[in-house]
Design a protein around this motif. Structure first.
Motif, PDB file in Angstrom:
ATOM      1  N   UNK A  54       4.281  -1.344  -9.254  1.00 37.75           N
ATOM      2  CA  UNK A  54       4.461   0.109  -9.095  1.00 37.75           C
ATOM      3  C   UNK A  54       5.897   0.438  -8.772  1.00 37.75           C
ATOM      4  N   UNK A  55       6.177   0.611  -7.483  1.00 36.48           N
ATOM      5  CA  UNK A  55       7.519   1.075  -7.118  1.00 36.48           C
ATOM      6  C   UNK A  55       8.562  -0.040  -7.182  1.00 36.48           C
ATOM      7  N   UNK A  56       8.130  -1.276  -7.087  1.00 35.47           N
ATOM      8  CA  UNK A  56       9.038  -2.422  -7.057  1.00 35.47           C
ATOM      9  C   UNK A  56       9.999  -2.330  -5.874  1.00 35.47           C
ATOM     10  N   UNK A  57       9.584  -1.587  -4.861  1.00 37.18           N
ATOM     11  CA  UNK A  57      10.434  -1.433  -3.693  1.00 37.18           C
ATOM     12  C   UNK A  57       9.684  -1.580  -2.375  1.00 37.18           C
ATOM     13  N   UNK A  58       8.450  -2.098  -2.425  1.00 34.27           N
ATOM     14  CA  UNK A  58       7.749  -2.426  -1.191  1.00 34.27           C
ATOM     15  C   UNK A  58       7.100  -1.271  -0.460  1.00 34.27           C
ATOM     16  N   UNK A  59       6.762  -0.177  -1.180  1.00 33.15           N
ATOM     17  CA  UNK A  59       6.182   0.955  -0.447  1.00 33.15           C
ATOM     18  C   UNK A  59       4.913   1.513  -1.099  1.00 33.15           C
ATOM     19  N   UNK A  60       4.644   1.163  -2.368  1.00 35.11           N
ATOM     20  CA  UNK A  60       3.538   1.841  -3.055  1.00 35.11           C
ATOM     21  C   UNK A  60       2.209   1.105  -2.925  1.00 35.11           C
ATOM     22  N   UNK A  61       2.229  -0.194  -2.616  1.00 40.73           N
ATOM     23  CA  UNK A  61       0.975  -0.912  -2.408  1.00 40.73           C
ATOM     24  C   UNK A  61       0.281  -1.384  -3.667  1.00 40.73           C
ATOM     25  N   UNK A  62       0.988  -1.430  -4.804  1.00 35.78           N
ATOM     26  CA  UNK A  62       0.344  -1.845  -6.061  1.00 35.78           C
ATOM     27  C   UNK A  62       0.272  -3.357  -6.217  1.00 35.78           C
ATOM     28  N   UNK A 162       1.225   3.853  10.792  1.00 37.45           N
ATOM     29  CA  UNK A 162       2.159   4.669  10.021  1.00 37.45           C
ATOM     30  C   UNK A 162       2.805   3.952   8.840  1.00 37.45           C
ATOM     31  N   UNK A 163       3.017   2.646   8.946  1.00 37.91           N
ATOM     32  CA  UNK A 163       3.661   1.912   7.855  1.00 37.91           C
ATOM     33  C   UNK A 163       2.688   1.438   6.785  1.00 37.91           C
ATOM     34  N   UNK A 164       1.423   1.842   6.885  1.00 43.99           N
ATOM     35  CA  UNK A 164       0.404   1.411   5.919  1.00 43.99           C
ATOM     36  C   UNK A 164       0.761   1.885   4.507  1.00 43.99           C
ATOM     37  N   UNK A 165       0.676   0.977   3.534  1.00 48.87           N
ATOM     38  CA  UNK A 165       0.965   1.356   2.149  1.00 48.87           C
ATOM     39  C   UNK A 165      -0.310   1.413   1.315  1.00 48.87           C
ATOM     40  N   UNK A 166      -1.450   1.309   1.960  1.00 47.48           N
ATOM     41  CA  UNK A 166      -2.740   1.503   1.310  1.00 47.48           C
ATOM     42  C   UNK A 166      -2.956   0.561   0.124  1.00 47.48           C
ATOM     43  N   UNK A 167      -2.566  -0.702   0.311  1.00 41.74           N
ATOM     44  CA  UNK A 167      -2.747  -1.682  -0.762  1.00 41.74           C
ATOM     45  C   UNK A 167      -4.192  -2.171  -0.818  1.00 41.74           C
ATOM     46  N   UNK A 168      -4.918  -2.028   0.288  1.00 39.70           N
ATOM     47  CA  UNK A 168      -6.336  -2.368   0.286  1.00 39.70           C
ATOM     48  C   UNK A 168      -6.663  -3.806   0.665  1.00 39.70           C
ATOM     49  N   UNK A 169      -5.661  -4.610   0.993  1.00 35.56           N
ATOM     50  CA  UNK A 169      -5.947  -6.008   1.325  1.00 35.56           C
ATOM     51  C   UNK A 169      -6.794  -6.120   2.597  1.00 35.56           C
ATOM     52  N   UNK A 170      -6.610  -5.206   3.553  1.00 35.31           N
ATOM     53  CA  UNK A 170      -7.417  -5.240   4.775  1.00 35.31           C
ATOM     54  C   UNK A 170      -8.898  -5.101   4.427  1.00 35.31           C
ATOM     55  N   UNK A 171      -9.181  -4.164   3.516  1.00 35.33           N
ATOM     56  CA  UNK A 171     -10.578  -3.935   3.131  1.00 35.33           C
ATOM     57  C   UNK A 171     -11.178  -5.171   2.467  1.00 35.33           C
ATOM     58  N   UNK A 172     -10.325  -5.942   1.786  1.00 39.81           N
ATOM     59  CA  UNK A 172     -10.831  -7.122   1.090  1.00 39.81           C
ATOM     60  C   UNK A 172     -11.305  -8.197   2.063  1.00 39.81           C
ATOM     61  N   UNK A 173     -10.824  -8.165   3.292  1.00 45.47           N
ATOM     62  CA  UNK A 173     -11.149  -9.208   4.270  1.00 45.47           C
ATOM     63  C   UNK A 173     -12.150  -8.745   5.318  1.00 45.47           C
ATOM     64  N   UNK A 174     -12.516  -7.465   5.295  1.00 42.95           N
ATOM     65  CA  UNK A 174     -13.241  -6.901   6.438  1.00 42.95           C
ATOM     66  C   UNK A 174     -14.703  -7.326   6.471  1.00 42.95           C
ATOM     67  N   UNK A 175     -15.107  -7.960   7.585  1.00 50.56           N
ATOM     68  CA  UNK A 175     -16.505  -8.365   7.743  1.00 50.56           C
ATOM     69  C   UNK A 175     -17.418  -7.158   7.894  1.00 50.56           C
TER      70      UNK A 175
END
Lengths: 258, 557
Positions: A54-62, A162-175
């Motif tokens: 996506x942004x290629x700059x570490x902020x979009x979460x793609x 506040x620094x969350x980029x909404x990439x979704x990795x947390x959701x992938x691990x959540x029990x």
């Protein structure tokens, strides 16, 4: 495709070539320069991204990416656009992960914790395993902000998430199978829009604009020729410059167009 | 990677001059701003002035206009799809308003169109929110403090930054709508950086006479984007978002009104006909064209698509002869090359210094002047800092922020950049950053009016894809403002138009594409190129030589 100024390899690899190392993309070996990020290394290998970039700059979460290193049992994580390749790494991108998001009527939602609990009851299935925090590529303390939300401390949750980029990795691990980042988004909006004190000076300015207070001044500027505009622009009186180290209360000498 | 020893030695020269520079700053003694004549002389080092970098267009509504080869290559190119192969008789999707682009301008337009009662389809090339909006860091301008600022001063600053050639009506709209946009964001729950009593924190940007840059730490654009995207998702009953489905052609009706677009599903490679009563073009900019081989701050999808489509349909372009190079892009470490270092660093007081540790320009000149001054320092004067990758840059002295505003300020005010450099083993509160200008913003674009309307009925324009409001050079913080001011106005106007006049749409047509193709053929230009580009191609030439599928163009097979 031919272009006069071809887009090509000089955008990927800087002039100084570096050592090549093997990496394994979804199990398949490629030899790539060791100075590249995972994203540029995959492009170097011949991949062309549609997803996962996506942004290629570490902020979009793609471009959330998980990887393992040789002789290390741990799952590591990083953004493909920010993480430099390491010799022998095995990686895959996780550009999308299914997540539940609850539609809510923002205008009608009260600024109380119960509104969030009702929208996301799975919050209380959190077993505090901390897997979310461990996988976050932005070092957001996910489990801590989830705890803050459960306590109803939206200010803390806003600050921590506040620094969350909404990439979704947390959701992938959540029990507890929750989508922490969607919950945090709802909380931040309620905090920012309904709890944090409003800017009264902004409301006054909006009213003044609507009442037409600045119309005449703007009409003059719109009609002014370039020479007049230049003269006003450079004038230390007509366009006095607020000092860089001034306090918020600073006032200009000439207040004709305030 | 951390700075190698050679650079660490050079950093000592920056540290040597720092106490004196900090002392001067505290006393309010600045390197004088340039006069207009000095600005003009410095701008001779700006990439825009290189005549060999551009050529005159041979076709279309702005025939004869000189602009960058990279732009001309895409404007003078064949369509991706043969119009004769498209069946327009039974559209796949019908909607009131089609918004092309899912960034800040497109999302704002979708929200406001929906508020007029319209059903909205947002077609976007990547994910909803993958846009330059997300990457904007420093802030959003707008006068909010009546004791020292008004739209009058904002107007003067915008005109001065743009070399006094901006379209006055657009500038007036920008500065008068600004407070309302800020209040809208606050209302929707955006977390501006504020004092405890609710007052908005503000600071300077290059070329501002008053501190009117509002921000949310150093991720202002991301905070705006995720807030308005969340609101669009709450209105999913009326706003549908189609991701990975860029538009490749506008569709008109038999009377020349805009009537929809042809979308391309990049994953299944199907084309979809969308019939819409009004269309908002909000595709953003073009940094990924790497004009004059510059590195860029832009996101992956910034490839000029909207300008190409609308130009083919008959909308002229303006101000495209100037491109904004952001003065401070990362030039080392290599992994972060091209990444934006927000102007907020300079707004808050960090100096630019050369290899000798000396300041050579005031850090708050307008962007084009600042960028040209850095290029001049590295080329003509030979006082650039050599990087291990064979390039040159200058220092952005971030540690002096700690001396000016107290220890911990850098991490608090610039969390995003602090963590970025930390990953490379560099602590920017202790060591300066090595920077060089990077391709940042498309100053010009499609011609449009204050309500977003164009010379094609039913076609509206919002954001970076349009040109005029910023003249020849945009100031910091006016882009986030631009996308929201004109996104909202264009969305509202499109919603109203769709309701009032949408019923009169005639037969769908791609004749304008046939006419344009014929013009290309007659001018004997562009036969070997296809546009819109959709995605940049970073495949190595060596790899490409083994990719033997015929007609391989971007993601098109």
């Amino acid at each position: 495709m031919s272009t006069t100024a071809p887009i090509g390899e000089d955008k990927i690899v800087a002039k100084v070539t570096s050592k090549h190392v093997p990496i394994y993309v979804m199990g398949k070996r490629y030899d790539v320069p060791d100075s590249l990020t995972i994203m540029k290394a995959m492009e170097y290998a011949g991949y062309k991204f549609i997803r996962g970039c996506g942004c290629r700059g570490g902020i979009c979460g793609a471009c959330g990416t998980v990887y393992k290193k040789p002789d290390d049992y741990k799952i590591h994580v990083g953004l493909a656009c920010q993480t430099v390749v390491q010799e022998g790494m095995h990686l895959t991108q996780i550009p999308f992960y299914p997540a539940t998001r609850t539609v809510f009527d923002y205008e009608q939602t009260p600024a109380v914790a119960e509104a969030v609990f009702k929208a996301y009851p799975e919050l209380f299935r959190c077993v505090a395993c901390n897997a979310c925090t461990k996988i976050c590529p932005m070092d957001v303390p996910v489990m801590d902000y989830v705890a803050a939300i459960k306590r109803g401390d939206f200010e803390k949750a806003t600050e921590l998430s506040f620094d969350c980029i909404q990439c979704g990795l947390c959701a992938s691990r959540c029990m507890a199978e929750m989508a922490q980042y969607h919950i945090a988004q709802m909380v931040r909006r309620i905090y920012g829009g309904k709890i944090k004190p409003k800017a009264t000076h902004l409301a006054v300015m909006v009213d003044n604009v609507k009442a037409g207070k600045f119309k005449d001044g703007l009409e003059q500027l719109k009609k002014a020729d370039v020479a007049t505009l230049k003269q006003l622009y450079m004038s230390k009186d007509a366009r006095e410059i607020e000092p860089n180290m001034s306090e918020d209360e600073w006032v200009p000498t000439n207040n004709a167009y305030l | 990677m951390p700075y190698p020893q050679a650079l660490k030695e050079l950093i000592k020269k920056v540290e040597a001059t720092r106490p004196e520079r900090v002392a001067r700053k505290k006393k309010g003694e600045e390197v004088p701003f340039m006069s207009l004549d000095e600005r003009a002389a410095t701008l001779q080092f700006h990439p825009d002035v290189k005549e060999e970098g551009r050529r005159a267009l041979l076709v279309g509504p702005s025939k004869g206009y000189r602009l960058a080869h990279e732009y001309a290559d895409l404007l003078e190119a064949m369509p991706r799809v043969d119009p004769d192969k498209v069946d327009l008789s039974t559209p796949h999707i019908e909607t009131d308003v089609l918004v092309i682009g899912g960034g800040g301008a497109g999302t704002a337009a979708a929200l406001l169109a929906q508020e007029q009662g319209a059903k909205v389809l947002v077609a976007t090339k990547l994910r909803h929110g993958d846009a330059n909006t997300m990457m904007a860091e420093g802030g959003i301008q707008g006068c909010s403090k009546g004791h020292k600022d008004s739209p009058y001063y904002h107007y003067l600053d915008v005109m001065g930054g743009g070399h006094f050639v901006n379209v006055p009506e657009l500038v007036e709209t920008l500065v008068t709508e600004a407070p309302d946009v800020l209040q809208w964001l606050e209302h929707l729950g955006m977390n501006f950086s504020k004092f405890p009593d609710g007052r908005l924190k503000t600071m300077h940007g290059g070329g501002t006479s008053r501190k009117r840059m509002h921000y949310a730490a150093d991720i202002t654009g991301a905070e705006i984007m995720r807030t308005i995207r969340d609101e669009a998702r709450n209105r999913a009953a009326d706003i549908t978002v189609l991701e990975f489905s860029p538009a490749v052609e506008l569709i008109l009706d038999d009377q020349g009104k805009c009537a929809g677009a042809l979308l391309y599903n990049m994953e299944t490679e199907e084309y979809l006909v969308v019939r819409a009563k009004a269309v908002v073009m909000a595709t953003g900019g073009s940094g990924r064209l790497h004009v004059q081989s510059f590195m860029t701050t832009n996101h992956y999808g910034a490839t000029f698509d909207g300008v190409v489509m609308a130009y083919r349909a008959g909308v002229p372009v303006c101000f495209l002869h100037t491109i904004q190079y952001h003065p401070t892009g990362v030039v080392f470490p290599e992994q972060a090359e091209g990444i934006l270092i927000t102007e907020k660093f300079r707004g808050i007081g960090a100096n630019l210094v050369n290899v000798e540790g000396n300041q050579f320009v005031n850090e708050r000149e307008p962007r084009d002047v600042e960028a040209a001054a850095i290029i001049k320092e590295c080329t003509k004067k030979g006082l650039g800092v050599p990087t291990p990758t064979g390039r040159f840059g200058v220092w952005l002295d971030s540690p002096m922020i700690e001396d000016l505003h107290g220890p911990g300020t850098v991490e608090k005010e610039f969390p995003g950049k602090h963590i970025l450099y930390e990953r490379f083993g560099i602590d920017i509160s202790k060591e300066p950053m090595l920077i060089y200008p990077t391709l940042h913003y498309q100053n010009g674009g499609l011609e449009y009016q204050s309500d977003g309307s164009t010379r094609i009925a039913g076609l509206y324009v919002a954001g970076e894809v349009g040109g005029g409001v910023h003249g020849e050079n945009r100031l910091m913080g006016n882009s986030l403002l631009d996308i929201l001011v004109f996104g909202r106005l264009a969305g509202a106007a499109a919603g109203v138009y769709a309701k009032a006049k949408g019923a009169s749409l005639g037969k769908l047509s791609l004749d304008h594409v046939r006419v344009f193709t014929k013009e290309l053929q007659e001018s004997k230009v562009g036969a070997d190129r296809v546009s819109p580009l959709l995605l940049p191609d970073y495949t190595l030439l060596d790899t490409k030589s083994r990719q033997l599928t015929s007609h391989y163009v971007g993601s098109l097979r």
